[in-house]
Design a protein around this motif. Structure first.
Motif, PDB file in Angstrom:
ATOM      1  N   SER A   1      51.823  29.602   8.450  1.00  0.00           N
ATOM      2  CA  SER A   1      50.982  30.048   9.416  1.00  0.00           C
ATOM      3  C   SER A   1      50.143  29.778   9.850  1.00  0.00           C
ATOM      4  O   SER A   1      49.255  30.500   9.025  1.00  0.00           O
ATOM      5  CB  SER A   1      51.826  31.478  10.399  1.00  0.00           C
ATOM      6  OG  SER A   1      51.586  31.315  11.890  1.00  0.00           O
TER       7      SER A   1
ATOM      8  N   VAL B   1      53.743  28.844  18.223  1.00  0.00           N
ATOM      9  CA  VAL B   1      53.464  29.893  19.003  1.00  0.00           C
ATOM     10  C   VAL B   1      52.194  29.658  19.928  1.00  0.00           C
ATOM     11  O   VAL B   1      51.193  29.938  19.320  1.00  0.00           O
ATOM     12  CB  VAL B   1      53.265  31.341  17.977  1.00  0.00           C
ATOM     13  CG1 VAL B   1      53.268  32.837  18.543  1.00  0.00           C
ATOM     14  CG2 VAL B   1      54.947  30.836  17.260  1.00  0.00           C
TER      15      VAL B   1
ATOM     16  N   HIS C   1      50.408  37.447  13.877  1.00  0.00           N
ATOM     17  CA  HIS C   1      50.600  36.107  13.440  1.00  0.00           C
ATOM     18  C   HIS C   1      51.007  34.881  12.128  1.00  0.00           C
ATOM     19  O   HIS C   1      50.841  34.170  12.607  1.00  0.00           O
ATOM     20  CB  HIS C   1      51.810  35.233  14.331  1.00  0.00           C
ATOM     21  CG  HIS C   1      52.421  35.904  15.601  1.00  0.00           C
ATOM     22  ND1 HIS C   1      51.841  36.432  16.746  1.00  0.00           N
ATOM     23  CD2 HIS C   1      53.964  35.737  15.365  1.00  0.00           C
ATOM     24  CE1 HIS C   1      53.007  36.401  17.069  1.00  0.00           C
ATOM     25  NE2 HIS C   1      54.508  36.374  16.461  1.00  0.00           N
TER      26      HIS C   1
ATOM     27  N   GLN D   1      53.754  26.386  10.971  1.00  0.00           N
ATOM     28  CA  GLN D   1      53.816  27.047  12.432  1.00  0.00           C
ATOM     29  C   GLN D   1      52.258  27.027  12.868  1.00  0.00           C
ATOM     30  O   GLN D   1      51.030  27.793  11.733  1.00  0.00           O
ATOM     31  CB  GLN D   1      54.696  28.895  12.418  1.00  0.00           C
ATOM     32  CG  GLN D   1      54.679  29.331  13.193  1.00  0.00           C
ATOM     33  CD  GLN D   1      55.042  30.933  13.148  1.00  0.00           C
ATOM     34  OE1 GLN D   1      55.986  30.806  14.044  1.00  0.00           O
ATOM     35  NE2 GLN D   1      54.294  32.017  13.517  1.00  0.00           N
TER      36      GLN D   1
ATOM     37  N   ALA E   1      57.061  20.787  14.269  1.00  0.00           N
ATOM     38  CA  ALA E   1      56.102  22.871  13.528  1.00  0.00           C
ATOM     39  C   ALA E   1      57.392  23.332  14.798  1.00  0.00           C
ATOM     40  O   ALA E   1      57.116  23.916  15.801  1.00  0.00           O
ATOM     41  CB  ALA E   1      54.619  22.301  13.925  1.00  0.00           C
ATOM     42  N   ARG E   2      56.891  25.162  14.219  1.00  0.00           N
ATOM     43  CA  ARG E   2      57.239  26.032  15.530  1.00  0.00           C
ATOM     44  C   ARG E   2      55.641  25.926  16.190  1.00  0.00           C
ATOM     45  O   ARG E   2      54.660  26.403  15.356  1.00  0.00           O
ATOM     46  CB  ARG E   2      57.127  27.110  14.716  1.00  0.00           C
ATOM     47  CG  ARG E   2      58.434  27.360  14.463  1.00  0.00           C
ATOM     48  CD  ARG E   2      59.090  29.547  13.857  1.00  0.00           C
ATOM     49  NE  ARG E   2      59.934  29.541  14.984  1.00  0.00           N
ATOM     50  CZ  ARG E   2      58.840  30.317  15.348  1.00  0.00           C
ATOM     51  NH1 ARG E   2      58.541  30.735  15.524  1.00  0.00           N
ATOM     52  NH2 ARG E   2      60.091  30.874  16.880  1.00  0.00           N
TER      53      ARG E   2
ATOM     54  N   THR F   1      57.121  26.706  21.541  1.00  0.00           N
ATOM     55  CA  THR F   1      58.700  27.573  20.825  1.00  0.00           C
ATOM     56  C   THR F   1      58.327  28.808  20.905  1.00  0.00           C
ATOM     57  O   THR F   1      59.691  29.374  21.468  1.00  0.00           O
ATOM     58  CB  THR F   1      58.763  27.495  19.394  1.00  0.00           C
ATOM     59  OG1 THR F   1      57.547  26.155  19.202  1.00  0.00           O
ATOM     60  CG2 THR F   1      59.841  27.448  18.584  1.00  0.00           C
TER      61      THR F   1
ATOM     62  N   GLN G   1      62.945  28.803   8.766  1.00  0.00           N
ATOM     63  CA  GLN G   1      61.166  29.827   8.663  1.00  0.00           C
ATOM     64  C   GLN G   1      60.691  28.636   8.383  1.00  0.00           C
ATOM     65  O   GLN G   1      60.809  27.969   6.875  1.00  0.00           O
ATOM     66  CB  GLN G   1      61.747  30.888   7.668  1.00  0.00           C
ATOM     67  CG  GLN G   1      61.271  32.108   7.443  1.00  0.00           C
ATOM     68  CD  GLN G   1      61.846  32.572   8.641  1.00  0.00           C
ATOM     69  OE1 GLN G   1      62.000  32.617   9.713  1.00  0.00           O
ATOM     70  NE2 GLN G   1      60.415  34.007   8.749  1.00  0.00           N
ATOM     71  N   PRO G   2      59.380  29.013   8.866  1.00  0.00           N
ATOM     72  CA  PRO G   2      57.868  28.013   8.763  1.00  0.00           C
ATOM     73  C   PRO G   2      57.884  28.786   7.288  1.00  0.00           C
ATOM     74  O   PRO G   2      58.001  29.855   6.643  1.00  0.00           O
ATOM     75  CB  PRO G   2      56.954  28.220   9.547  1.00  0.00           C
ATOM     76  CG  PRO G   2      57.773  29.815  10.479  1.00  0.00           C
ATOM     77  CD  PRO G   2      59.044  29.757  10.325  1.00  0.00           C
TER      78      PRO G   2
END
Ligand code: AMP
Length: 196
Positions: free
Chosen positions: A7, A65, A101, A39, A62-63, A83, A3-4
């Protein structure tokens, strides 16, 4: 992927800018986010600073988005190796999903799209539509004259100091990112928050 730890929504140019130092700074931002378990939320494009930022974030683990309107998928070269890539119907959905987000917002150098997104995050903060920190990276002095103009706006009675105080401005990525994630109340991996 775990889990980041935070964000962050980053706005930046869909062009690289004239000076290669802008791309270096964008890469540093992406790298910092990945190195601290974060993230990145961004506009989902592969052009300019946006592509550099996302590549650096992905390379650092990193994630990422990306959120892009359908009509811009080709024009901004949607980044298919994000991702998560959300293709939405319009710009309003893009901005709203990006905001949902994110724990914090940060604008890097960019053009009118970047400026519009930054000013929206800032004006919505002043209206209490959200309570997330908003940062501006004055990389290479790119925003110094804009900030001077905004202070003139205060002197001319169209803005107040408290509105200026709602944004966090920095010239170097790492301290600014640290300040934003701390203000967001998140815990970046590997950073001692007592130092802030
Ligand atoms: P620019 O700073 O003009 O290079 O644009 C950076 C990003 O902002 C691009 O992904 C654009 O699609 C996006 N953008 C352009 N106009 C707007 C707008 N009105 N609202 C939100 N984003 C925008």
């Amino acid at each position: 992927m775990t889990q980041p730890t935070f964000s962050i929504c980053v706005y930046c140019g869909s062009r690289p800018g004239a000076d290669p130092s802008f791309a270096r700074t964008a890469a540093e931002v992406g790298q910092w986010i990945g190195a601290h378990g974060g993230q990145l939320v961004y506009g989902g494009g592969n052009n300019g600073l946006m592509g550099v930022l996302a590549d650096a974030a992905l390379a650092a683990g990193a994630r990422v988005v990306g959120v892009i309107p359908r009509a811009l998928v080709e024009r901004e070269w949607a980044k298919t190796d994000c991702t998560e890539l959300h293709v939405v119907d319009n710009m309003h959905q893009r901005k709203s999903l990006m905001a949902q987000h994110a724990d914090a917002f940060l604008a890097l150098p960019g053009g009118i799209g970047t400026l519009e997104e930054f000013f929206e995050a800032w004006t919505w903060r002043q209206l209490d539509y959200h309570a997330k920190p908003v940062g501006l990276l004055d990389s290479g002095g790119y925003y110094t004259r804009l900030l001077g103009f905004l202070r003139e706006s205060v002197a001319n009675g169209f803005m107040s100091d408290w509105q200026m105080d709602l944004i966090t401005v920095g010239e170097a990525p790492a301290p600014l990112l640290q300040a934003l994630v701390q203000a967001a109340g998140t815990r970046p991996r590997g950073v001692d928050v007592s130092q802030f």
